[in-house]
Scaffold this active site. Structure first.
Site, PDB file in Angstrom:
ATOM      1  N   HIS A 158       0.741  -0.845   0.294  1.00 33.67           N
ATOM      2  CA  HIS A 158       0.109  -0.430   0.271  1.00 33.67           C
ATOM      3  C   HIS A 158       1.211   1.453   0.152  1.00 33.67           C
ATOM      4  O   HIS A 158       1.920   1.424   0.467  1.00 33.67           O
ATOM      5  CB  HIS A 158      -0.873   0.346   1.617  1.00 33.67           C
ATOM      6  CG  HIS A 158      -1.934   1.075   1.714  1.00 33.67           C
ATOM      7  ND1 HIS A 158      -1.487   2.427   1.441  1.00 33.67           N
ATOM      8  CD2 HIS A 158      -3.325   1.173   1.219  1.00 33.67           C
ATOM      9  CE1 HIS A 158      -2.652   3.240   1.497  1.00 33.67           C
ATOM     10  NE2 HIS A 158      -3.851   2.314   1.120  1.00 33.67           N
TER      11      HIS A 158
ATOM     12  N   TYR B  64     -14.715   5.394   7.584  1.00 31.23           N
ATOM     13  CA  TYR B  64     -15.395   3.348   6.902  1.00 31.23           C
ATOM     14  C   TYR B  64     -16.688   3.662   7.248  1.00 31.23           C
ATOM     15  O   TYR B  64     -17.107   2.585   7.385  1.00 31.23           O
ATOM     16  CB  TYR B  64     -14.752   2.645   7.511  1.00 31.23           C
ATOM     17  CG  TYR B  64     -13.121   2.362   6.842  1.00 31.23           C
ATOM     18  CD1 TYR B  64     -13.428   2.235   5.467  1.00 31.23           C
ATOM     19  CD2 TYR B  64     -12.092   2.308   7.415  1.00 31.23           C
ATOM     20  CE1 TYR B  64     -11.640   1.726   5.258  1.00 31.23           C
ATOM     21  CE2 TYR B  64     -10.705   2.924   6.679  1.00 31.23           C
ATOM     22  CZ  TYR B  64     -11.039   2.365   5.411  1.00 31.23           C
ATOM     23  OH  TYR B  64      -9.148   1.390   5.633  1.00 31.23           O
TER      24      TYR B  64
ATOM     25  N   HIS C  98      -7.107   0.728  -4.663  1.00 31.06           N
ATOM     26  CA  HIS C  98      -8.520   1.234  -3.347  1.00 31.06           C
ATOM     27  C   HIS C  98      -8.449   2.554  -4.544  1.00 31.06           C
ATOM     28  O   HIS C  98      -8.001   3.288  -4.883  1.00 31.06           O
ATOM     29  CB  HIS C  98      -7.670   2.092  -2.250  1.00 31.06           C
ATOM     30  CG  HIS C  98      -7.351   0.886  -1.287  1.00 31.06           C
ATOM     31  ND1 HIS C  98      -6.334   1.479  -0.407  1.00 31.06           N
ATOM     32  CD2 HIS C  98      -7.938  -0.668  -1.034  1.00 31.06           C
ATOM     33  CE1 HIS C  98      -7.107   0.120   0.937  1.00 31.06           C
ATOM     34  NE2 HIS C  98      -6.780  -0.762  -0.568  1.00 31.06           N
TER      35      HIS C  98
ATOM     36  N   CYS D 139      -3.492   2.299  -4.850  1.00 33.96           N
ATOM     37  CA  CYS D 139      -5.011   3.282  -3.837  1.00 33.96           C
ATOM     38  C   CYS D 139      -4.423   4.884  -4.203  1.00 33.96           C
ATOM     39  O   CYS D 139      -3.794   5.762  -3.863  1.00 33.96           O
ATOM     40  CB  CYS D 139      -4.054   3.111  -1.888  1.00 33.96           C
ATOM     41  SG  CYS D 139      -4.820   4.213  -1.359  1.00 33.96           S
TER      42      CYS D 139
ATOM     43  N   ASP E 132     -12.238   3.114  -1.133  1.00 33.41           N
ATOM     44  CA  ASP E 132     -11.767   3.284   0.321  1.00 33.41           C
ATOM     45  C   ASP E 132     -11.709   4.991   0.780  1.00 33.41           C
ATOM     46  O   ASP E 132     -12.139   5.762   0.597  1.00 33.41           O
ATOM     47  CB  ASP E 132      -9.910   3.939  -0.218  1.00 33.41           C
ATOM     48  CG  ASP E 132      -9.269   4.132   0.975  1.00 33.41           C
ATOM     49  OD1 ASP E 132      -9.570   3.027   1.750  1.00 33.41           O
ATOM     50  OD2 ASP E 132      -8.294   4.352   0.636  1.00 33.41           O
ATOM     51  N   HIS E 133     -12.356   4.480   1.744  1.00 34.34           N
ATOM     52  CA  HIS E 133     -13.211   5.843   2.643  1.00 34.34           C
ATOM     53  C   HIS E 133     -14.255   6.249   2.111  1.00 34.34           C
ATOM     54  O   HIS E 133     -14.507   6.429   0.648  1.00 34.34           O
ATOM     55  CB  HIS E 133     -12.552   6.788   3.459  1.00 34.34           C
ATOM     56  CG  HIS E 133     -10.463   6.484   3.587  1.00 34.34           C
ATOM     57  ND1 HIS E 133      -9.620   6.922   3.858  1.00 34.34           N
ATOM     58  CD2 HIS E 133     -10.449   4.931   4.104  1.00 34.34           C
ATOM     59  CE1 HIS E 133      -8.970   6.894   4.698  1.00 34.34           C
ATOM     60  NE2 HIS E 133      -8.932   5.579   4.408  1.00 34.34           N
TER      61      HIS E 133
HETATM   62  C1  DNO Z   1      -6.553   3.103   6.127  1.00 36.46           C
HETATM   63  C2  DNO Z   1      -5.137   2.165   5.373  1.00 36.46           C
HETATM   64  C3  DNO Z   1      -4.597   2.011   6.055  1.00 36.46           C
HETATM   65  C4  DNO Z   1      -3.805   0.739   5.070  1.00 36.46           C
HETATM   66  C5  DNO Z   1      -2.621   0.776   5.363  1.00 36.46           C
HETATM   67  C6  DNO Z   1      -2.140  -1.242   4.440  1.00 36.46           C
HETATM   68  O1  DNO Z   1      -7.737   3.715   5.857  1.00 36.46           O
HETATM   69  O2  DNO Z   1      -5.608   2.809   3.764  1.00 36.46           O
HETATM   70  O3  DNO Z   1      -4.733   1.498   6.883  1.00 36.46           O
HETATM   71  O4  DNO Z   1      -5.576  -0.482   5.376  1.00 36.46           O
HETATM   72  O5  DNO Z   1      -1.778   0.331   5.234  1.00 36.46           O
HETATM   73  O6  DNO Z   1      -1.452  -1.952   4.990  1.00 36.46           O
END
Ligand code: DNO
Length: 393
Positions: A240, A369, A305, A278, A352-353
């Site tokens: 990530h 989340y 993501h 991401c 993601d979020h």
């Molecule tokens: C936060 C996430 C990160 C991710 C980690 C993966 O919302 O994008 O915490 O899960 O970095 O290892």
């Protein structure tokens, strides 16, 4: 793309049956109750996998199998910890869970300074304020020579803030930066820790003298050791990117931009050494053109993501609506859908979020989340995917 969702296990307030109703196909989760560094047993993995499957879903991605600090700074225990990591991977492979997301950020994972930054429309999102972060660094951590890392303008604003900030605000800042955003993702510091700042400083000390080159070598060492088991069980490791993608608190960060990603993919040039693309994290770096990076690294991307940000003056950034901001997710979706067509291999994608909206507030969801905010974004992205797939017919 496969529509997946980050779900925090059986205690998550969002149930698998709800996820089924909103069109989720695969689950992204972790064995959240196993402390970092301990082995994930086949039994525990299968228990969770069967539970997920009993709802008609599949366990698509592990996020995360955390990498212990000693592996990152190269401590004496690292070989034992890597051995445990390999056993966990083997057990995942045996259970058929073959996409593993992890990160290589020292001490601190993702960083925000405000978890409910209000929008005009009444919803809220996550926010990063450089002056507040610098205040935390200089006045709360009291890190030696921290001032050097900020511009004179920022230092000026930090001084002003120092004159007005309240004790409650200080506590909130600590809670946001090193407790609430960290506890559920890496476990270095959790809500149970009474003295998070002291603990955090100890963790920072572990990295004294570790620069970017050394961190890179430790990452290479780790990847070389785990590649054979990944090869044997066909497991894709997906690193990530660092969030935000820049050095922080005197710590090196090595997954921030095109050069970094190029380095890590070439350092261990194996298809199983892959990337979590991401878009949101990358978009918070002014140096990054997100669609360009997607294009360049599509063939080594194993997990996506989808999120976006807007960079504001002063080095601040805000999490944007999914179809707005610097990530250009419509282009990103197009690039990955083309890649799927070319390779014949589907790619798991998760929203993601999301913003906090409507009934989300007060529900105790992990920061970022939310349920309705993420569901809303998923619906938007689902529409984009449908259009793009139609275009590509
Ligand atoms: C936060 C996430 C990160 C991710 C980690 C993966 O919302 O994008 O915490 O899960 O970095 O290892």
């Amino acid at each position: 793309m496969e529509k997946t969702w980050r779900w925090f296990g059986k205690n998550d307030k969002i149930t698998l049956s709800s996820l089924r109703q909103i069109g989720v196909e695969g689950i992204v989760t972790s064995l959240h109750d196993v402390p970092n560094g301990e082995i994930w047993t086949l039994e525990k993995i299968l228990d969770l996998k069967n539970y997920i499957e009993s709802y008609g879903l599949r366990w698509s991605v592990v996020e995360s199998l955390p990498v212990c600090e000693a592996i990152k700074y190269g401590g004496a225990e690292r070989d034992n910890l890597i051995e445990n990591y390999i056993v966990s991977l083997k057990n995942l492979g045996k259970a058929g869970v073959k996409t593993v997301c992890y990160n290589f950020m020292p001490v601190i994972d993702w960083i925000r300074t405000d978890l409910s930054h209000k929008w005009e429309d009444g919803s809220s999102s996550l926010y990063f304020d450089l002056v507040r972060f610098a205040y935390f660094d200089i006045h709360i951590l009291e890190r030696q020579a921290a001032e050097k890392d900020y511009s004179p303008e920022v230092i000026q604003k930090v001084k002003k803030l120092a004159a007005t900030i309240t004790e409650v605000e200080k506590d909130e800042l600590i809670d946001t930066i090193i407790v609430k955003t960290q506890g559920f993702v890496n476990g270095n510091i959790t809500e149970k820790d009474k003295q998070p700042v002291a603990l955090f400083k100890k963790l920072l000390d572990l990295y004294k003298g570790i620069d970017k080159e050394m961190l890179r070598e430790n990452m290479r060492y780790f990847l070389e050791k785990i590649m054979p088991v990944c090869q044997k069980y066909d497991i894709d490791m997906c690193v990530h990117p660092d969030d935000p993608p820049r050095a922080v608190l005197g710590l090196p960060r090595i997954v921030t931009d095109e050069k970094d990603i190029e380095w890590l993919l070439q350092a261990v040039d194996n298809q199983h050494n892959g990337l979590t693309f991401c878009a949101g994290s990358l978009s918070a770096g002014i140096q990054n053109d997100v669609p360009l990076l997607a294009e360049k690294f599509a063939s080594r991307t194993k997990f996506v993501h989808l999120r976006s940000t807007n960079i504001l003056p002063d080095g601040n950034f805000i999490e944007a609506r999914h179809l707005e901001g610097r990530a250009h997710l419509i282009d990103v979706v197009r690039i990955f859908e083309k890649q799927i067509k070319k390779s014949g291999k589907n790619l798991p994608m998760r929203i993601d979020h999301g913003r906090q909206m409507l009934d989300d507030s007060g529900k105790g969801y992990n920061p970022g989340y939310s349920f309705l905010g993420r569901m809303h974004a998923l619906a938007q992205i689902e529409g984009v995917i449908a259009v793009v797939q139609d275009e590509l017919k």
